[in-house]
Every structure is written in structure tokens, then in C-alpha cells.
Design a protein around this motif. Structure first.
Motif, PDB file in Angstrom:
ATOM      1  N   SER A   1      10.476  19.731  24.547  1.00 20.26           N
ATOM      2  CA  SER A   1      11.646  19.610  23.672  1.00 20.26           C
ATOM      3  C   SER A   1      12.574  20.819  23.740  1.00 20.26           C
ATOM      4  N   SER A   2      12.056  21.984  24.087  1.00 21.87           N
ATOM      5  CA  SER A   2      12.891  23.179  24.163  1.00 21.87           C
ATOM      6  C   SER A   2      13.563  23.349  25.529  1.00 21.87           C
ATOM      7  N   ASP A   3      13.285  22.427  26.452  1.00 27.23           N
ATOM      8  CA  ASP A   3      13.785  22.546  27.813  1.00 27.23           C
ATOM      9  C   ASP A   3      15.119  21.824  27.998  1.00 27.23           C
ATOM     10  N   TRP A   4      15.719  22.048  29.156  1.00 20.26           N
ATOM     11  CA  TRP A   4      16.928  21.351  29.587  1.00 20.26           C
ATOM     12  C   TRP A   4      16.630  20.659  30.913  1.00 20.26           C
ATOM     13  N   VAL A   5      17.193  19.471  31.099  1.00 20.70           N
ATOM     14  CA  VAL A   5      17.130  18.812  32.406  1.00 20.70           C
ATOM     15  C   VAL A   5      18.564  18.582  32.878  1.00 20.70           C
ATOM     16  N   VAL A   6      18.921  19.265  33.943  1.00 22.88           N
ATOM     17  CA  VAL A   6      20.246  19.131  34.543  1.00 22.88           C
ATOM     18  C   VAL A   6      20.070  18.347  35.840  1.00 22.88           C
ATOM     19  N   TYR A   7      20.900  17.332  36.034  1.00 21.85           N
ATOM     20  CA  TYR A   7      20.648  16.449  37.178  1.00 21.85           C
ATOM     21  C   TYR A   7      21.940  15.976  37.826  1.00 21.85           C
ATOM     22  N   ASP A   8      21.867  15.821  39.141  1.00 19.37           N
ATOM     23  CA  ASP A   8      22.963  15.205  39.876  1.00 19.37           C
ATOM     24  C   ASP A   8      23.163  13.793  39.333  1.00 19.37           C
ATOM     25  N   GLU A   9      24.420  13.423  39.130  1.00 22.86           N
ATOM     26  CA  GLU A   9      24.707  12.127  38.495  1.00 22.86           C
ATOM     27  C   GLU A   9      24.201  10.931  39.302  1.00 22.86           C
ATOM     28  N   LEU A  10      23.868  11.130  40.577  1.00 18.48           N
ATOM     29  CA  LEU A  10      23.392  10.021  41.403  1.00 18.48           C
ATOM     30  C   LEU A  10      21.896  10.062  41.665  1.00 18.48           C
ATOM     31  N   VAL A  11      21.139  10.833  40.884  1.00 16.39           N
ATOM     32  CA  VAL A  11      19.690  10.836  41.095  1.00 16.39           C
ATOM     33  C   VAL A  11      19.116   9.452  40.803  1.00 16.39           C
ATOM     34  N   HIS A  12      17.942   9.231  41.331  1.00 16.33           N
ATOM     35  CA  HIS A  12      17.329   7.903  41.302  1.00 16.33           C
ATOM     36  C   HIS A  12      17.015   7.425  39.888  1.00 16.33           C
ATOM     37  N   ALA A  13      16.979   6.107  39.738  1.00 15.84           N
ATOM     38  CA  ALA A  13      16.687   5.489  38.436  1.00 15.84           C
ATOM     39  C   ALA A  13      15.358   5.952  37.859  1.00 15.84           C
ATOM     40  N   SER A  14      14.389   6.262  38.703  1.00 13.21           N
ATOM     41  CA  SER A  14      13.080   6.691  38.208  1.00 13.21           C
ATOM     42  C   SER A  14      13.172   8.010  37.446  1.00 13.21           C
ATOM     43  N   VAL A  15      14.086   8.888  37.850  1.00 11.50           N
ATOM     44  CA  VAL A  15      14.279  10.141  37.113  1.00 11.50           C
ATOM     45  C   VAL A  15      14.822   9.845  35.716  1.00 11.50           C
ATOM     46  N   HIS A  16      15.779   8.927  35.632  1.00 11.53           N
ATOM     47  CA  HIS A  16      16.329   8.547  34.325  1.00 11.53           C
ATOM     48  C   HIS A  16      15.242   7.936  33.437  1.00 11.53           C
ATOM     49  N   SER A  17      14.408   7.087  34.005  1.00 16.42           N
ATOM     50  CA  SER A  17      13.328   6.480  33.211  1.00 16.42           C
ATOM     51  C   SER A  17      12.367   7.538  32.714  1.00 16.42           C
ATOM     52  N   GLY A  18      12.058   8.510  33.559  1.00 15.17           N
ATOM     53  CA  GLY A  18      11.184   9.589  33.129  1.00 15.17           C
ATOM     54  C   GLY A  18      11.800  10.423  32.025  1.00 15.17           C
ATOM     55  N   MET A  19      13.089  10.764  32.172  1.00 19.69           N
ATOM     56  CA  MET A  19      13.758  11.565  31.147  1.00 19.69           C
ATOM     57  C   MET A  19      13.784  10.851  29.808  1.00 19.69           C
ATOM     58  N   ARG A  20      14.051   9.547  29.844  1.00 21.96           N
ATOM     59  CA  ARG A  20      14.100   8.794  28.581  1.00 21.96           C
ATOM     60  C   ARG A  20      12.749   8.775  27.876  1.00 21.96           C
ATOM     61  N   ALA A  21      11.674   8.879  28.640  1.00 25.27           N
ATOM     62  CA  ALA A  21      10.336   8.880  28.045  1.00 25.27           C
ATOM     63  C   ALA A  21       9.885  10.270  27.627  1.00 25.27           C
ATOM     64  N   SER A  22      10.662  11.287  27.957  1.00 26.34           N
ATOM     65  CA  SER A  22      10.234  12.666  27.715  1.00 26.34           C
ATOM     66  C   SER A  22      10.566  13.115  26.292  1.00 26.34           C
ATOM     67  N   ARG A  23      10.153  14.341  25.983  1.00 25.31           N
ATOM     68  CA  ARG A  23      10.455  14.939  24.688  1.00 25.31           C
ATOM     69  C   ARG A  23      11.811  15.650  24.682  1.00 25.31           C
ATOM     70  N   VAL A  24      12.458  15.682  25.820  1.00 27.34           N
ATOM     71  CA  VAL A  24      13.748  16.367  25.907  1.00 27.34           C
ATOM     72  C   VAL A  24      14.813  15.534  25.205  1.00 27.34           C
ATOM     73  N   ARG A  25      15.514  16.143  24.260  1.00 29.59           N
ATOM     74  CA  ARG A  25      16.526  15.415  23.496  1.00 29.59           C
ATOM     75  C   ARG A  25      17.696  15.020  24.393  1.00 29.59           C
ATOM     76  N   PRO A  26      18.352  13.907  24.080  1.00 28.62           N
ATOM     77  CA  PRO A  26      19.447  13.429  24.939  1.00 28.62           C
ATOM     78  C   PRO A  26      20.516  14.470  25.221  1.00 28.62           C
ATOM     79  N   GLU A  27      20.847  15.289  24.234  1.00 32.28           N
ATOM     80  CA  GLU A  27      21.901  16.280  24.447  1.00 32.28           C
ATOM     81  C   GLU A  27      21.454  17.411  25.377  1.00 32.28           C
ATOM     82  N   ARG A  28      20.163  17.453  25.677  1.00 34.85           N
ATOM     83  CA  ARG A  28      19.656  18.460  26.604  1.00 34.85           C
ATOM     84  C   ARG A  28      19.404  17.872  27.998  1.00 34.85           C
TER      85      ARG A  28
END
Length: 451
Positions: free
Chosen positions: A118-145
Motif C-alpha cells: 500500500s505504501s508503494d507506487w507502480v508506474v507503468y507504460d500505458e501499453l503494458v499487457h493486460a495481465s499487469v493491469h489485472s495484477g495491479m487491480r488485485a494489489s494493495r496499491v491504491r488507484p492513485e498510486r
């Protein structure tokens, strides 16, 4: 038809009306067929290698285990064969540790769904694969991060990182404040645009803005595994940033150029142990079957051989020749009819001082041709015996419609020339029929947020 089917059918009809309906396709592209497959990810043509087939069958016949692993690796499915393959990959890819997964999807979902906190940030290229998005949505990282940046743009990454640092500096000061890790998610070769990441420049930007101990660069090498680098070790290894370098985590997948299935995550021993304890796709999935492990051993023996080098050289030669043939056609075709996506020039230029043998701008076997009429172009090519599939939203953003061409090492140059001539004929036909039909400046569209 029950209420559920009626509801789903209405949603399917809506997708058909938007020209986004999907269905399973089957094409006979065997050697006896007149069809030529330009949509396969089998970049090195390993699936049709008679030598690989013979070696695989020989080892399969000699193996005491030939079929399923019978369970997850935390129960009864883990064997010495799994551990031996991980040890081989750890050594081969110069990684502190390695962990097998059933697919690249499972690996990305596992990592991004569990490792960032939750204290981390995930910065990503806008064209990264759908699996990265699915993983991020399941993570503790808040959407604004979870913050995207413009595709393959180091300056855009710098802007995002500086914004993060300003937010952190403006926050409450405390001697006990824990600053989170900043994860950077990239692909080495993007599957739809076919462009290579400006990886050295991205790493330099990270070092410029983020302390090294707060960095975790994650490189998805799904489409570069086997194709780039010595022995097919990938882009991260080729530019000297693997292992103890600045790329901390790499994903190598086996369903494309390697011609098999599964994936391996290359990481630190601590990350490996953490995933074994918390990654649900790993914990609750039956381990990779022994037949697949044997196929991977055989495939990597080939990839590390002279045959593997020759296949990589042939693929790059085909890619170079295709671009040389198609660019004059695109130059005289309206960009709103057919065009290449914008690409960063010389993605490895900044790494050549340290690695002078590294090409500044290597070619890619993936070519995405933007067009507002991808279905029409695909059908036109199929009538001429060429299988080139259309790609439409939601796989790509609206305005990013295209056909996706993939080259393979066993293709003859005459086949590539045949494809280019067919593309030229279609472009001429479109020009004669009236430019601008349904176009909206495809080339100028910013391709964002591929999910």
C-alpha cells in the motif's frame, strides 16, 4: 432462451454492432496448405523444427515422467525436474533466482497482485499487457498510486516520477515515515506496436529521480524471449542490465518464440519465496506437466546452439527486408489509410558506449499496420492466401485499429514479397475508392491504456 442467455446475447449484439465481436478462428497453415500464417508468435519457427521434434520424442520416451505433474508444487506436483529447470534458467539468464509459472499471465498477475504494498507506487507504460493491469487491480496499491505514462517516452516517465517525489516531499514529515518502493513496469518488445522499449534511457531516468534502493524495474520479455540477446537471453541481458543490474525482475515466457508453454520469473531469492507464500495463481495451480518440462529443455538446447543463432539472424534479416519493402508503399499512401505506429528512434543508442556491438535500432518481427478498416484488409489478404489478423478495441484503444503482422524465421523472402505486394494492391484499391472513408487520423491517435 433463459434470462441469463438473453442478457448476454444483448451484450454480444452490442459488441457486434460496434464491430468488436470475437470468435475462435481455425486456419490450416500446415505445409500442405496454401495459406501462409502471418499472425503466429512462433517467431523462430521452433514448432515446425523436425530436429526439435525428434529430440523431444527421444527424451520423452526415456523419461520416467511423461504426463501431468499431478498437483501444485506446494503439494505433490513439485519434482526435481522443476527445480533443475529453474536452476538452469537462473544460471542461463544470470538471475539470482527463478520461479516457474504456468503462463506469463499467471506470473504477471502473481507479481503485481502480491509484491507491491500500500505504501508503494507502480508506474507503468500505458501499453503494458493486460495481465499487469489485472495484477495491479488485485494489489494493495491504491488507484492513485498506479500511474501510467506515455508509451515509450522517457521524458513522460521523468514527469511522473518528479510528480511522485513532489507529493512525497509535500506529505507529513516524520522521522519514522516509510517511503515506498517505486515499481516501473515495462515490456521489452510491445506486442501490438512491435517497438522496442528505450530501456537504457528509462533506467537512466530512474537513477536520476529515484534512489536505487527504492527502485524495482520489472521487464516483461514475453515477445523478446529467445529472439534477442546471446542465446536468446532477452533485451535486459543484451544491454547488460540483468542479474545484479538495474532490471530487478524479468519475465520470460515460453509460448511464443520458444514454441512451448509456461513462463519463468527471474528475481531475487526473497521475491521468489514471497511469491511461493502469497501468489494465489502459483499456490492453487497444478504445476507444469513433465511433458512441457522436457519440451523446454529441448527447446533451450536448440536456442543455445548454432541453429538458434541462425534462426535469430534469419528473423532479423526478414524483418529488415520487410521494412525496406513496405516503407516506400506507406510513404505514398495516406496515413489515415495505412501507416506504422510512431516509434522511438534508436531505442538502445544510449547503451552502445558500454556495449558497442549492440545495434542502436534492432528490427522487430512484429509489425502493426494502423488502418480504420482492419477487417477489410484482413479479408483482402486472406483471399490471397495470407493470414493476417485484425486487432480492434478493446485489445487496442479506439483509433488504434490495425492488422498485426508477425514474421517467422522459416519464411522465404518470396512469401514476404508476396505479402508486401498484396498490401500495396489494397492501398491502391483504397486510394482509388476514395481516401478518408471512415478515417479519423489514425496515426495521430495517442494509443493509451491497452487493457
Amino acid at each position: 432462451m433463459g434470462a441469463l442467455d438473453k442478457r448476454l446475447e444483448a451484450l454480444l449484439q452490442d459488441r457486434k454492432a460496434k464491430n468488436r465481436f470475437r470468435s475462435l478462428k481455425e486456419y490450416n497453415t500446415s505445409t500442405s496448405s496454401e495459406l501462409v500464417d502471418f499472425s503466429s508468435n512462433d517467431y523462430l519457427s521452433l514448432t515446425s523444427s523436425s530436429e526439435l521434434r525428434q529430440e523431444y520424442l527421444k527424451r520423452l520416451a526415456a523419461s520416467p515422467h511423461i504426463l501431468g505433474s499431478t498437483g501444485s508444487r506446494l503439494l505433490s506436483g513439485g519434482t526435481s525436474a522443476h527445480s533443475a529447470l529453474e536452476s538452469r534458467f537462473s544460471s542461463f539468464f544470470d538471475s539470482p533466482a527463478a520461479l516457474l509459472f504456468n503462463s506469463g499471465w499467471d506470473a504477471n498477475v502473481s507479481f503485481f497482485g502480491t509484491v507491491p504494498q500500500s505504501s508503494d507506487w507502480v508506474v507503468y507504460d500505458e501499453l503494458v499487457h493486460a495481465s499487469v493491469h489485472s495484477g495491479m487491480r488485485a494489489s494493495r496499491v491504491r488507484p492513485e498510486r498506479r500511474i501510467p505514462f506515455r508509451h515509450n517516452d522517457p521524458d513522460a516517465l521523468r514527469e511522473v516520477l518528479l510528480r511522485i517525489r513532489r507529493k512525497e516531499d509535500a506529505g507529513p514529515s516524520s522521522s519514522t515515515k516509510q517511503e515506498g518502493v517505486i515499481f516501473l513496469a515495462l515490456e521489452s518488445l510491445y506486442s501490438m506496436d512491435g517497438d522496442l522499449a528505450c530501456l537504457p534511457a528509462f533506467l537512466d531516468v530512474m537513477d536520476e529521480v529515484v534512489p536505487r534502493d527504492r527502485q524495482c524495474v520489472v521487464l516483461d520479455e514475453a515477445h523478446s524471449t529467445g529472439v534477442y540477446g546471446s542465446g536468446g537471453r532477452g533485451v535486459g541481458h543484451a544491454i547488460g542490465e540483468a542479474g545484479d543490474g538495474r532490471v530487478g525482475v524479468r519475465l520470460m515466457t515460453f509460448g511464443k518464440a520458444v514454441g512451448s508453454s509456461g513462463a519463468v520469473l527471474l528475481c531475487s531469492p526473497v521475491i521468489r519465496s514471497f511469491l511461493i507464500n502469497f501468489a494465489r495463481p502459483l499456490i492453487f495451480s497444478t504445476a507444469i506437466p513433465h511433458s512441457t518440462l522436457i519440451s523446454l529443455e529441448c527447446a533451450w538446447d536448440l536456442l543455445q546452439s548454432t541453429d538458434g543463432d541462425q534462426r535469430r539472424d534469419k528473423l532479423m534479416s526478414l524483418s529488415s527486408n520487410f521494412h525496406a519493402l513496405v516503407r516506400p508503399i506507406l510513404a505514398r499512401t495516406p496515413r489515415s489509410t495505412l501507416s506504422l505506429p510512431p516509434a522511438a528512434a534508436a531505442p538502445f543508442a544510449s547503451a552502445r558506449q558500454r556495449h558497442p556491438t549492440l545495434p542502436a535500432d534492432p528490427f522487430s518481427p512484429i509489425i502493426g499496420l494502423l488502418t480504420p478498416r482492419p477487417h477489410a484488409l484482413s479479408a483482402f489478404l486472406l483471399e490471397r492466401g495470407l493470414v493476417v489478423r485484425p486487432v480492434v478495441p478493446p485489445t487496442v484503444p479506439p483509433g488504434g485499429e490495425r492488422v498485426r503482422i508477425c514474421l517467422r524465421a522459416d519464411m522465404g523472402m518470396e512469401v514476404v514479397e508476396r505479402l508486401v505486394k498484396a498490401l500495396e494492391a489494397w492501398a491502391d484499391q483504397e486510394r482509388a475508392g476514395g481516401v478518408g472513408r471512415g478515417t479519423a487520423g489514425v496515426q495521430q491517435v495517442q494509443l493509451r491504456g491497452r487493457l
